[in-house]
Design an enzyme around this catalytic site. Structure first.
Site, short mmCIF file in Angstrom:
data_model
loop_
_atom_site.label_atom_id
_atom_site.label_comp_id
_atom_site.label_asym_id
_atom_site.label_seq_id
_atom_site.Cartn_x
_atom_site.Cartn_y
_atom_site.Cartn_z
N ARG A 51 17.61 6.56 -0.83
CA ARG A 51 19.06 6.33 -0.79
C ARG A 51 19.78 7.02 -1.94
O ARG A 51 20.96 7.35 -1.82
CB ARG A 51 19.31 4.83 -0.87
CG ARG A 51 19.43 4.23 0.51
CD ARG A 51 20.22 2.98 0.47
NE ARG A 51 19.78 2.16 -0.66
CZ ARG A 51 19.55 0.87 -0.60
NH1 ARG A 51 19.71 0.24 0.53
NH2 ARG A 51 19.17 0.19 -1.65
N LYS A 103 -0.11 0.58 2.53
CA LYS A 103 -0.33 -0.85 2.61
C LYS A 103 0.85 -1.59 1.98
O LYS A 103 1.54 -0.98 1.18
CB LYS A 103 -1.64 -1.23 1.92
CG LYS A 103 -1.58 -1.08 0.39
CD LYS A 103 -2.76 -1.72 -0.26
CE LYS A 103 -2.45 -3.08 -0.78
NZ LYS A 103 -1.89 -3.11 -2.14
N HIS A 110 -6.29 3.33 -0.03
CA HIS A 110 -6.74 4.39 -0.94
C HIS A 110 -8.15 4.17 -1.48
O HIS A 110 -8.80 5.10 -1.92
CB HIS A 110 -5.71 4.66 -2.05
CG HIS A 110 -5.73 3.69 -3.18
ND1 HIS A 110 -5.10 2.48 -3.13
CD2 HIS A 110 -6.29 3.74 -4.41
CE1 HIS A 110 -5.29 1.83 -4.26
NE2 HIS A 110 -6.00 2.59 -5.07
N LYS A 121 -11.64 6.94 -2.35
CA LYS A 121 -12.29 7.13 -3.66
C LYS A 121 -13.64 7.79 -3.45
O LYS A 121 -14.40 7.40 -2.56
CB LYS A 121 -12.47 5.79 -4.37
CG LYS A 121 -11.15 5.22 -4.91
CD LYS A 121 -11.39 3.94 -5.69
CE LYS A 121 -10.08 3.23 -6.00
NZ LYS A 121 -9.34 3.79 -7.13
N GLU A 160 -8.91 -5.93 -13.22
CA GLU A 160 -7.88 -5.10 -13.86
C GLU A 160 -7.46 -5.79 -15.15
O GLU A 160 -7.32 -7.02 -15.18
CB GLU A 160 -6.68 -4.95 -12.94
CG GLU A 160 -6.97 -4.15 -11.70
CD GLU A 160 -5.73 -3.91 -10.87
OE1 GLU A 160 -5.14 -2.83 -10.98
OE2 GLU A 160 -5.35 -4.82 -10.12
N ASP A 176 -3.20 -8.48 -1.83
CA ASP A 176 -2.99 -7.19 -2.48
C ASP A 176 -4.28 -6.37 -2.57
O ASP A 176 -4.26 -5.16 -2.47
CB ASP A 176 -2.44 -7.45 -3.90
CG ASP A 176 -2.03 -6.18 -4.62
OD1 ASP A 176 -1.29 -5.38 -4.02
OD2 ASP A 176 -2.46 -5.99 -5.78
N HIS A 224 -8.47 -3.39 0.43
CA HIS A 224 -9.42 -2.57 -0.32
C HIS A 224 -10.84 -3.14 -0.36
O HIS A 224 -11.81 -2.45 -0.07
CB HIS A 224 -8.96 -2.40 -1.78
CG HIS A 224 -7.57 -1.85 -1.93
ND1 HIS A 224 -7.05 -0.92 -1.08
CD2 HIS A 224 -6.60 -2.11 -2.85
CE1 HIS A 224 -5.82 -0.62 -1.47
NE2 HIS A 224 -5.53 -1.33 -2.54
N LYS A 260 -5.91 -9.83 -12.03
CA LYS A 260 -5.12 -9.14 -13.05
C LYS A 260 -5.40 -9.83 -14.38
O LYS A 260 -5.73 -11.03 -14.42
CB LYS A 260 -3.63 -9.27 -12.75
CG LYS A 260 -3.21 -8.72 -11.38
CD LYS A 260 -2.97 -7.23 -11.43
CE LYS A 260 -2.43 -6.72 -10.10
NZ LYS A 260 -2.62 -5.28 -9.93
C1 BG6 Z 1 -2.99 -1.31 -5.22
C2 BG6 Z 1 -2.51 -2.68 -5.60
O1 BG6 Z 1 -3.16 -1.22 -3.84
O2 BG6 Z 1 -4.22 -1.06 -5.88
C3 BG6 Z 1 -2.37 -2.81 -7.11
O3 BG6 Z 1 -1.27 -2.94 -4.97
C4 BG6 Z 1 -3.65 -2.44 -7.80
O4 BG6 Z 1 -1.98 -4.12 -7.49
C5 BG6 Z 1 -4.15 -1.08 -7.29
O5 BG6 Z 1 -3.40 -2.36 -9.19
C6 BG6 Z 1 -5.52 -0.77 -7.84
O6 BG6 Z 1 -5.86 0.53 -7.50
P1 BG6 Z 1 -6.86 1.37 -8.41
O7 BG6 Z 1 -7.08 2.63 -7.64
O8 BG6 Z 1 -6.18 1.58 -9.72
O9 BG6 Z 1 -8.08 0.54 -8.56
#
Ligand code: BG6
Length: 518
Positions: free
Chosen positions: A64, A172, A202, A206, A240, A259, A264, A364
């Protein structure tokens, strides 16, 4: 050996030896957002650096915010300079690359926006020879996904009169539960056939996750052990150390289970546990992943508490830093019930895995950033060396362990018992055989987004999720989400910088297991 069906797409090379990408453009919706700047543009520029993109390759950004082409190029340049990993910023290459970058501002709910995008795409096709091939990348707020695809259809952008391909990549989350994922799919499949829908996860891109298939199916020594007879249990950890980094509002609604685990980590788990496909082809590989996801036991509501742990971090001091609790983060309600930590015990109800627990955890603000899969084998059947001086009295203390290290220290380790030469007796000590990407290959590994973007441009969806996979993984987590939704938790229940709530250790202890500290 069975033969893979012959693909009608001459650019399709499932083994990815020599990817040839036809002339094309990428149109990014949400081009002013974080993902575009941190991941998409750096990945595309890196592909250009490696000469993997075709001549005339073009990018159209949309959001936008009103900007000129020039302002958008400048903004993209700054983010590429900042976020490109492990390679220098090549100024001359950028100058050439940015000639193919365009920007069209507009509101996604306004048909005029799509008309303007069509004009821009037509002009690019004429001037830069992109042959009408377009990859639409949806990096907007998820609530827009269905209507953007519908508008793409209504504006005549889903097909090309000259036979160019039109594909859509959807970030996602794909839905926020089973019903919404089905509804989203119903709406987008009115516009696009499944083969043109690329649902991105994603983690599947990897390098280390792809290598799980190479490790399992390119060797003979592990696969015979890869089952309930030899494997006691599996731990999948995605820790993380960061908090929610300004994404409090999104994260408050999503939570760790949605998430990270629904997408994943269940995909990673499926990669570790699926059967070998008959050939390496996108549908053959995805059929096996889907079959595995469908075999995950669906928990009954009364079993959720014993199989799932929900956690949320509270404030703490880490080193010299005072870290706020989740409820004190920007955009988060002080009474939020969000899971910033989730640990689930899954079972795969099939012949190979019956009875083997798969412990999957993510969070987290854990002590460090690490993702790995630890496969723990059964202990030796007899404690032959149990009375050796200095050794533990039980072989249970150090069973064989295979660790697939996804990130950041990518590699594979196998732990086994060895005779300790000091002291002379039959004293055993665990030792490790290690494979490290860095020392074995010495080359930089491509980022997941580089791999996945290149795949989508080449028309290869092997590493993308299919609707049946998405639905199966929603089915696996939904009873947990529902139960959590109806329960009031005493939060916070773990300190920032710790390994999560005590209940998570207790969940494993009930089966005589304990979390490994990665
Ligand atoms: C994302 C999540 O899909 O993946 C994030 O929304 C997360 O919360 C991230 O931090 C982690 O990805 P990676 O590749 O850094 O492990």
């Amino acid at each position: 050996m069975p033969q893979a069906p012959v693909s009608a797409n001459p650019f399709h090379d499932p083994l990815r030896f020599e990817r040839r990408i036809p002339p094309c453009s990428v149109l990014i919706f949400g081009a002013n957002g974080d993902l575009t700047m941190r991941k998409l543009l750096p990945a595309l520029f890196r592909l250009a650096y490696e000469r993997k993109l075709p001549s005339g390759f073009s990018i159209v950004g949309n959001s936008r915010t009103v900007m000129t082409h020039e302002q958008f190029r400048q903004k993209m340049r700054e983010s590429v300079e900042k976020f490109i990993e492990n390679s220098p910023f090549d100024t001359a290459l950028w100058e050439d690359f940015e000639r193919g970058i365009f920007y069209v501002p507009g509101d996604l709910s306004d048909p005029e926006c799509y008309a303007a995008l069509k004009l821009q795409l037509d002009e690019i096709e004429r001037d830069r020879g992109t042959a009408g091939n377009v990859l639409f990348y949806l990096s907007t707020q998820p609530s827009f996904y269905a209507s953007v695809v519908e508008q793409i259809g209504a504006a005549g952008l889903a097909n090309h009169a000259g036979g160019g391909w039109r594909r859509v990549v959807i970030e996602k989350p794909f839905g926020h539960d089973l019903a919404s994922a089905q509804e989203l799919n119903r709406r987008i499949s009115v516009v696009l056939p499944e083969r043109n829908i690329y649902r991105i996860d994603h983690y599947l891109g990897k390098e280390t996750v792809q290598n799980v298939l190479a490790f399992r199916f390119g060797n003979t020594i592990f696969e015979p052990l890869w089952n309930r007879r030899y494997i006691s249990h599996v731990q999948v950890t995605a820790a993380e150390s960061i908090g929610v980094e300004g994404r409090g509002a999104y994260y408050q609604e999503a939570g760790a289970l949605r998430d990270m685990i629904q997408n994943h980590l269940l995909q990673v788990m499926a990669t570790v546990t699926m059967e070998a496909p008959p050939y390496f082809d996108s549908d053959a590989v995805r059929d096996e992943r889907a079959k595995l996801l469908r075999s995950i036991r669906i928990l009954k509501p009364e079993d959720v508490d014993s199989h799932a742990v929900k956690g949320q971090y509270g404030p703490s001091r880490i080193g010299n830093e005072t870290v706020p609790g989740f409820r004190e983060e920007k955009g988060v309600s002080p009474t939020a019930q969000t899971d910033t930590y989730a640990a689930i015990t899954f079972f795969v109800d099939n012949w190979r895995w019956a009875g083997v627990p798969f412990y999957v955890r993510t969070g987290k603000r854990l002590p460090k950033r690490v993702t790995d899969i630890a496969i723990r084998f059964h202990p030796a059947p007899m404690a032959l060396f149990s009375s050796s001086p200095g050794a533990s009295d039980s072989p249970l203390a150090a069973p064989n362990l295979l660790i697939l290290r996804i990130q950041p220290d990518e590699g594979i380790s196998l732990r086994f018992q060895s005779k300790d030469p000091s002291g002379g007796g039959m004293k055993l000590r665990p030792v490790s055989m290690d494979f490290n990407y860095g020392s074995s290959f010495g080359t930089r590994t491509p980022s997941a987004y580089e791999t996945l973007l290149l795949d989508a441009l080449a028309g290869d969806s092997t590493l993308y999720t299919r609707q049946d996979m998405v639905e199966a993984s929603w089915r696996a987590v939904e009873p947990i989400l529902n139960h959590w939704n109806n329960t009031n938790f005493e939060f916070p229940n773990y300190e920032a910088g710790s390994w999560g709530p005590k209940a998570s250790d207790e969940m494993l202890a009930r089966r005589g297991h304990e979390w490994r500290i990665p």
